[in-house]
Write a protein that holds these residues in place. Structure first.
Motif, PDB file in Angstrom:
ATOM      1  N   ASN A  30       0.850  -1.184   0.000  1.00 37.26           N
ATOM      2  CA  ASN A  30       0.000   0.000   0.000  1.00 37.26           C
ATOM      3  C   ASN A  30       0.896   1.249   0.000  1.00 37.26           C
ATOM      4  O   ASN A  30       1.229   1.774   1.062  1.00 37.26           O
ATOM      5  N   GLU A  32       0.498   4.350  -0.392  1.00 38.50           N
ATOM      6  CA  GLU A  32       0.026   5.570   0.271  1.00 38.50           C
ATOM      7  C   GLU A  32       0.282   5.547   1.779  1.00 38.50           C
ATOM      8  O   GLU A  32       0.363   6.589   2.412  1.00 38.50           O
ATOM      9  N   LYS A  33       0.408   4.358   2.362  1.00 37.03           N
ATOM     10  CA  LYS A  33       0.543   4.242   3.816  1.00 37.03           C
ATOM     11  C   LYS A  33       1.847   3.591   4.264  1.00 37.03           C
ATOM     12  O   LYS A  33       2.404   3.993   5.280  1.00 37.03           O
ATOM     13  N   ASP A  34       2.320   2.596   3.550  1.00 42.38           N
ATOM     14  CA  ASP A  34       3.485   1.831   3.986  1.00 42.38           C
ATOM     15  C   ASP A  34       4.757   2.676   3.956  1.00 42.38           C
ATOM     16  O   ASP A  34       5.079   3.306   2.957  1.00 42.38           O
ATOM     17  N   THR A  36       5.490   5.507   5.301  1.00 42.48           N
ATOM     18  CA  THR A  36       5.325   6.942   5.079  1.00 42.48           C
ATOM     19  C   THR A  36       5.669   7.759   6.318  1.00 42.48           C
ATOM     20  O   THR A  36       6.057   8.905   6.197  1.00 42.48           O
TER      21      THR A  36
END
Length: 63
Positions: A30, A32-34, A36
């Motif tokens: 992911n 967008e999340k991993d 970040t």
């Protein structure tokens, strides 16, 4: 001679690891999340741990 080869392998490994970190969206589930937010283990440290886990002398050479 062996040390020079080991140093070349280590340098190449670290170059690949850094390239992976720059393009980590290609390696996570992911993007967008991993990886970040700031973590104790960075993307590079996580991959390095996986690669060198139970590697014995390889782990000592890489670090």
């Amino acid at each position: 001679m062996i040390m020079k080869y080991a140093q070349k392998v280590k340098k190449r490994y670290l170059t690949i690891l850094n390239d992976m970190a720059k393009n980590r969206d290609s390696y996570v589930k992911n993007p967008e999340k991993d990886f970040t937010r700031k973590r104790k283990l960075s993307f590079q440290d996580t991959i390095n741990t996986i690669v060198t886990y139970d590697a014995g002398s390889i782990g000592r050479c890489i670090k």
